[in-house]
Motif scaffolding. Sequence first.
Motif, PDB file in Angstrom:
ATOM      1  N   VAL A  21       0.714  -0.894   0.033  1.00 14.12           N
ATOM      2  CA  VAL A  21      -0.292   0.390  -0.097  1.00 14.12           C
ATOM      3  C   VAL A  21       1.040   0.842   0.025  1.00 14.12           C
ATOM      4  CG1 VAL A  21      -1.565   1.287   1.125  1.00 14.12           C
ATOM      5  CG2 VAL A  21      -1.575  -0.819   1.324  1.00 14.12           C
ATOM      6  N   GLY A  24       0.582   4.202   2.752  1.00 12.22           N
ATOM      7  CA  GLY A  24      -0.320   3.464   3.738  1.00 12.22           C
ATOM      8  C   GLY A  24      -0.386   4.168   4.898  1.00 12.22           C
ATOM      9  N   GLY A  29      -5.167   5.612   2.806  1.00 14.25           N
ATOM     10  CA  GLY A  29      -3.937   4.421   3.459  1.00 14.25           C
ATOM     11  C   GLY A  29      -4.090   3.217   4.460  1.00 14.25           C
ATOM     12  N   SER A  33      -4.950  -0.841   4.085  1.00 17.78           N
ATOM     13  CA  SER A  33      -3.932  -1.411   4.914  1.00 17.78           C
ATOM     14  C   SER A  33      -4.733  -2.240   5.764  1.00 17.78           C
ATOM     15  CB  SER A  33      -2.746  -0.797   6.108  1.00 17.78           C
ATOM     16  OG  SER A  33      -2.374  -0.112   4.657  1.00 17.78           O
ATOM     17  N   THR A  45       3.295  -0.929   4.441  1.00 14.15           N
ATOM     18  CA  THR A  45       3.060   0.232   3.825  1.00 14.15           C
ATOM     19  C   THR A  45       4.406   0.710   3.809  1.00 14.15           C
ATOM     20  OG1 THR A  45       2.996   0.645   6.162  1.00 14.15           O
ATOM     21  CG2 THR A  45       1.087   0.125   5.867  1.00 14.15           C
TER      22      THR A  45
END
Length: 327
Positions: A21, A24, A29, A33, A45
Amino acid sequence: MEADEESRGGERRGGAGTVVVLGGTGWVGRHVSAAFAAEGYDVVTVARSAARGPAPARFVALDLVTAPVEEIVAMLEAARPDVVVNAAGQPWGTSEPVMRTSLLVLTERVVAALGRLSFRPRFVQIGTVMEYGPTSPGLPIGEDTEPRPAGPYGEIKLAGSRAVLAAARAGTVDGVVVRLVNVVGPGTAAASLLGRVLDRLLTARREGSAAELVLAPLRAERDYIDIRDAADAVVAAARADVTGRAVNIGSGTTVPVRRLVQQLIATSGVETRLEERDPAAGGPVSPGAGGDWLAVDPGPARLRLGWKARRDLRDALRDDWTERAAR
């Protein structure tokens, strides 16, 4: 085109697979996640800096705007994700050069990196209905609605979406765009209307005083969904056969913005004096460029993704206030 498991990301981990992501640690985000983690994905992330507090997933520090594209390629080759989600970028309300760099340039660099990989992950680009611009009242945005953004944010986001869709048509990226309506919930963006209202309510609560809110006239009726429903839509897009397509994500119904502001005030329990003042009379200018009425046709998202909005907006407002007040 169906890809085998190896070409879509190599050996699966965490049960459902691995997702990277981008952005993230930001508002969207963070929820994306969490939604993938809830489905059993191994979540990585990527952002310039880690989020405050306990990390919800494995974290990679990388500036996607300044790092050489080769570094982005190397990071993705090391993670070998089944899915890559682009939730990165500075929100509307920042300067046009910042938005262009963090939203468009970043997307173009990620698309270039994806095209150089030895495998083909699904790429989900998070877009916005602001890419369409103002629409006629009572006419929901559909798959065939022509994008005509009315401001820099919508124009820049549209350019990013088109870069992803062009790469998908060329066969270099397995990409899909999800265009979100207005979202609300824990962590609401500070630059948004509800984010600004929250900030003033929290300040008044800390000071033990009444909140003074002077807002532009709250005439708009907009399609709003819970940020957690939006995150679920991203997960659905990662799994669906929708390569090369943009899918609008919304409830299909409009909510008066004034009602949301009033519900948020009631949820906070903070005594509030609310005044709606026209800009010509010294009131603030609304930064939005979506018109006074906006909704999407929810049918294509149900058909193509098996997704629909499920959560109550009152719960989204309550959870947002509760989280912020606790901090």
